[in-house]
Design a protein around this motif. Structure first.
Motif, mmCIF file in Angstrom:
data_model
loop_
_atom_site.group_PDB
_atom_site.id
_atom_site.type_symbol
_atom_site.label_atom_id
_atom_site.label_comp_id
_atom_site.label_asym_id
_atom_site.label_seq_id
_atom_site.Cartn_x
_atom_site.Cartn_y
_atom_site.Cartn_z
ATOM 1 N N GLN A 1 0.860 -1.186 0.000
ATOM 2 C CA GLN A 1 0.000 0.000 0.000
ATOM 3 C C GLN A 1 0.898 1.238 0.000
ATOM 4 N N VAL A 2 0.404 2.309 -0.591
ATOM 5 C CA VAL A 2 1.210 3.529 -0.688
ATOM 6 C C VAL A 2 0.589 4.606 0.201
ATOM 7 N N ALA A 3 1.471 5.295 0.952
ATOM 8 C CA ALA A 3 1.000 6.361 1.847
ATOM 9 C C ALA A 3 1.512 7.700 1.332
ATOM 10 N N ARG A 4 0.727 8.754 1.590
ATOM 11 C CA ARG A 4 1.104 10.110 1.151
ATOM 12 C C ARG A 4 2.454 10.530 1.725
ATOM 13 N N ASP A 5 2.616 10.312 3.025
ATOM 14 C CA ASP A 5 3.847 10.760 3.699
ATOM 15 C C ASP A 5 4.101 9.873 4.918
ATOM 16 N N ALA A 6 5.134 10.227 5.676
ATOM 17 C CA ALA A 6 5.539 9.404 6.816
ATOM 18 C C ALA A 6 4.411 9.282 7.850
ATOM 19 N N GLU A 7 3.759 10.413 8.114
ATOM 20 C CA GLU A 7 2.680 10.405 9.122
ATOM 21 C C GLU A 7 1.595 9.408 8.725
ATOM 22 N N GLU A 8 1.187 9.481 7.451
ATOM 23 C CA GLU A 8 0.111 8.586 7.013
ATOM 24 C C GLU A 8 0.577 7.128 7.034
ATOM 25 N N ALA A 9 1.820 6.883 6.650
ATOM 26 C CA ALA A 9 2.338 5.506 6.658
ATOM 27 C C ALA A 9 2.304 4.924 8.074
ATOM 28 N N ILE A 10 2.702 5.739 9.040
ATOM 29 C CA ILE A 10 2.706 5.259 10.440
ATOM 30 C C ILE A 10 1.271 4.978 10.887
ATOM 31 N N ALA A 11 0.357 5.891 10.545
ATOM 32 C CA ALA A 11 -1.045 5.699 10.954
ATOM 33 C C ALA A 11 -1.625 4.432 10.332
ATOM 34 N N MET A 12 -1.310 4.191 9.043
ATOM 35 C CA MET A 12 -1.842 2.986 8.378
ATOM 36 C C MET A 12 -1.246 1.726 9.015
ATOM 37 N N ALA A 13 0.046 1.769 9.289
ATOM 38 C CA ALA A 13 0.711 0.597 9.867
ATOM 39 C C ALA A 13 0.168 0.284 11.262
ATOM 40 N N ALA A 14 -0.207 1.347 11.986
ATOM 41 C CA ALA A 14 -0.653 1.160 13.373
ATOM 42 C C ALA A 14 -2.063 0.586 13.459
ATOM 43 N N ARG A 15 -2.807 0.634 12.339
ATOM 44 C CA ARG A 15 -4.211 0.207 12.364
ATOM 45 C C ARG A 15 -4.299 -1.319 12.238
ATOM 46 N N SER A 16 -4.399 -2.023 13.352
ATOM 47 C CA SER A 16 -4.477 -3.492 13.306
ATOM 48 C C SER A 16 -4.990 -4.033 14.622
ATOM 49 N N GLU A 17 -5.636 -5.188 14.532
ATOM 50 C CA GLU A 17 -6.074 -5.864 15.772
ATOM 51 C C GLU A 17 -4.955 -6.733 16.334
ATOM 52 N N TYR A 18 -3.873 -6.888 15.557
ATOM 53 C CA TYR A 18 -2.773 -7.772 15.954
ATOM 54 C C TYR A 18 -1.597 -6.942 16.448
ATOM 55 N N GLY A 19 -0.598 -7.586 17.013
ATOM 56 C CA GLY A 19 0.558 -6.835 17.521
ATOM 57 C C GLY A 19 1.755 -7.724 17.785
ATOM 58 N N LEU A 20 2.156 -8.495 16.775
ATOM 59 C CA LEU A 20 3.297 -9.393 16.996
ATOM 60 C C LEU A 20 4.611 -8.641 16.770
ATOM 61 N N GLY A 21 4.885 -8.288 15.513
ATOM 62 C CA GLY A 21 6.112 -7.546 15.218
ATOM 63 C C GLY A 21 5.827 -6.418 14.263
ATOM 64 N N ALA A 22 6.866 -5.605 14.008
ATOM 65 C CA ALA A 22 6.779 -4.554 12.987
ATOM 66 C C ALA A 22 8.200 -4.282 12.549
ATOM 67 N N ASN A 23 8.384 -3.949 11.260
ATOM 68 C CA ASN A 23 9.736 -3.571 10.843
ATOM 69 C C ASN A 23 9.683 -2.374 9.917
ATOM 70 N N ILE A 24 10.696 -1.503 10.078
ATOM 71 C CA ILE A 24 10.721 -0.270 9.290
ATOM 72 C C ILE A 24 12.129 -0.034 8.751
ATOM 73 N N TYR A 25 12.189 0.820 7.698
ATOM 74 C CA TYR A 25 13.474 1.202 7.109
ATOM 75 C C TYR A 25 13.557 2.716 7.084
ATOM 76 N N THR A 26 14.467 3.248 7.867
ATOM 77 C CA THR A 26 14.715 4.690 7.884
ATOM 78 C C THR A 26 15.946 4.971 8.737
#
Ligand code: NAP
Length: 493
Positions: free
Chosen positions: A386-411
């Motif tokens: 999925q494509v996000a407008r900017d960093a803020e939107e990407a973080i908000a989209m990634a945070a939207r989930s009922e699950y919470g095992l892991g997460a990985n980012i590149y920056t």
């Protein structure tokens, strides 16, 4: 035909039928095991229970020595164990050699931390008193393990459980029991008989372990659906649970990311073990500025992934574990395409890799949270972007989930990294290096991804109770004992 492992020896099932174990790459029969029964589970629990009365008294130094010996035996048997893991589960052999080494390292780790941790002293509330805590084992621990990392996910339970003085009854996945039986037969001889037992078979064997009144704790790794059922059953008899469940982990690539790292990193984190990893990068979010270039490069990279039998050293990815798993992935991609997703790579079975359950590494774009490939766990080689407008939107989209095992980012942008880390609920958060585990660091999930932690000191405490000991070394009658009439003047009028 492989037997059950009960009381330190290979043991035939009391009345179980045979079950064939198939190579998922060739569909050839690898071996047979028993479909265990409730009577087999009962025999295994009795064996574990008897062994535990002695095992819990073995001094920590001696237990540590035995755990180190198990680690050495695993390393000595790595050639055969890794081959069995490949033949029953399909993973490339190189990944299975790593798996065996990680198991050995984990036994070494718990040998040391368990021998150095046995409680602590706490300040007393009055003179000539001493207060301390001691850590005690729970008893018999049931270890129920999925197919994707049969030895590692067993070791994350078994090593801390036995290091703490418990004994175990193991149920491997019905698809991948062979390496587990081999490990018990060849590698656990340093342990007294009955400390580790295994019953092969399907869900009914797992249920019999969960329901057994002498099983004090159930350590489970698997799907959220089965974990929820186990939690409810265990609650009914107040048995402890440690639940490592499913995940739909987000992966965010920010606009400053080095694509020479991020592209192969994302590909590996999504297609490792044919995408059958709980923490793989299942929801990928790209910041718009780099999205087009990233997608082009990912599609090119994916074309270089070589499929084939895991025993062939010149492959990167094996088959899915079963015909059912293959069908499920095919259906998920089919539904996504019908709902408008674009298939940029793969999207089909790969019969050229062999007669087994091969599915081509697949890249999907044009997906959204309403697509099942985004909101259901996809346990296969599907990268959903999925494509996000900017960093803020990407973080908000990634945070939207009922699950919470892991997460990985590149920056390398500290602000984005820490914002993402704060906003995204996840038991493990990887920055620029996905999926690396550490025996000393706790692993586990939030929300629907589970409860409790494996690894680290928390992984040891999952299998221990804390007892508080209060000692008064000058025994004397206390003024606050009966009769209270001596203290009547203390009561306010
Ligand atoms: P699964 O279907 O939930 O099975 C896991 C284990 O539970 C297997 O041994 C299974 O036996 C057994 N089982 C099934 N039904 C049971 C019941 N009613 N009572 C007791 N035991 C029962 O999971 P899987 O397909 O093997 O593995 C994939 C899932 O595991 C994914 O959701 C993945 O995310 C998750 N996973 C989580 C982690 C983590 O650390 N959080 C790690 C790896 C995998 P049979 O196989 O014999 O049916």
């Amino acid at each position: 035909m492989q037997q059950l492992w009960i009381g330190g020896k290979a043991t035939p099932s009391r009345d179980g039928s045979p079950r064939v174990i198939e190579d998922p790459a060739t569909l050839e029969v690898v071996d047979e095991v028993y479909e265990g029964t409730t009577a087999d589970v009962d025999a295994a629990v009795q064996s574990a229970s008897e062994a535990q009365t002695h095992w819990r008294r073995v001094p920590g130094v001696e237990r540590a020595r035995m755990l180190h010996d198990v680690a050495s035996a695993l390393r000595a048997d790595r050639a055969r164990l890794s081959e069995l893991l490949t033949r029953e589960g399909g993973k490339p052999r190189i990944e299975n050699l790593d798996e065996v080494e990680w198991c050995a390292a984990c036994f070494d780790y718990y040998a040391e931390i368990a021998r150095n941790s046995h409680g602590s002293s706490v300040p007393p509330v009055a003179e000539h008193q001493i207060n301390f805590t001691i850590k005690e084992p729970l008893g018999v621990v049931g270890c129920i393990v999925p197919f994707n990392y049969p030895l590692l996910l067993l070791t994350w339970k078994m090593a801390p459980a036995i290091a703490a003085g418990n004994t175990v009854v193991i149920k491997p996945s019905e698809l991948t029991p062979l390496a587990t039986l081999r490990m018990l037969d060849r590698c656990t001889s340093p342990l007294p008989h009955g400390v580790a037992n295994a019953v092969t078979g399907g869900a009914a064997v797992g249920e019999a372990i969960v329901d057994h009144p002498q099983v004090a704790c159930i350590a489970f790794t698997g799907s959220t659906a089965v974990g929820t059922r186990i939690a409810a059953k265990a609650a009914a008899r107040l048995a402890r649970v440690n639940l490592e469940l499913g995940g739909i982990d987000p992966c965010v690539v920010f606009e400053d990311a080095d694509l020479d790292v991020a592209v192969p990193g994302v590909a590996w984190a999504r297609f490792l073990n044919a995408g059958q990893v709980c923490t793989s990068a299942k929801r990928i979010y790209l910041v718009e500025k780099i999205a087009k270039l990233f997608i082009e490069r990912l599609v090119e990279h994916v074309k270089t992934i070589r499929l084939g039998h895991g025993m062939n050293p010149d492959i990167d990815m094996g088959p899915l574990v079963s015909a059912r798993a293959l069908q499920r992935v095919e259906d998920q991609v089919g539904r996504a395409a019908a709902q408008g997703a674009q298939v940029l790579a793969g999207g089909h079975r790969q019969p050229s890799a062999g007669p087994g359950h091969f599915y081509a590494p697949t890249v999907l774009t044009g997906v959204s949270p309403r697509h099942a490939v985004v909101c259901e766990e996809v346990f296969g080689p599907i990268a959903s972007i999925q494509v996000a407008r900017d960093a803020e939107e990407a973080i908000a989209m990634a945070a939207r989930s009922e699950y919470g095992l892991g997460a990985n980012i590149y920056t390398s942008n500290l602000t984005w990294a820490m914002k993402a880390m704060t906003e995204i609920k996840a038991g493990t958060f990887w920055i620029n290096d996905p999926l690396t585990d550490n025996d000393a660091a706790p692993f586990g999930g939030m929300r629907k991804s589970g409860m409790g932690r494996e690894l680290g000191e928390e992984g040891l405490d999952a299998f221990r109770e804390t007892k508080h000991v209060h000692l008064d070394f000058v025994p004397e009658k206390k003024p606050y004992w009966f009769p209270y009439r001596r203290r009547a003047d203390e009561i306010p009028s």
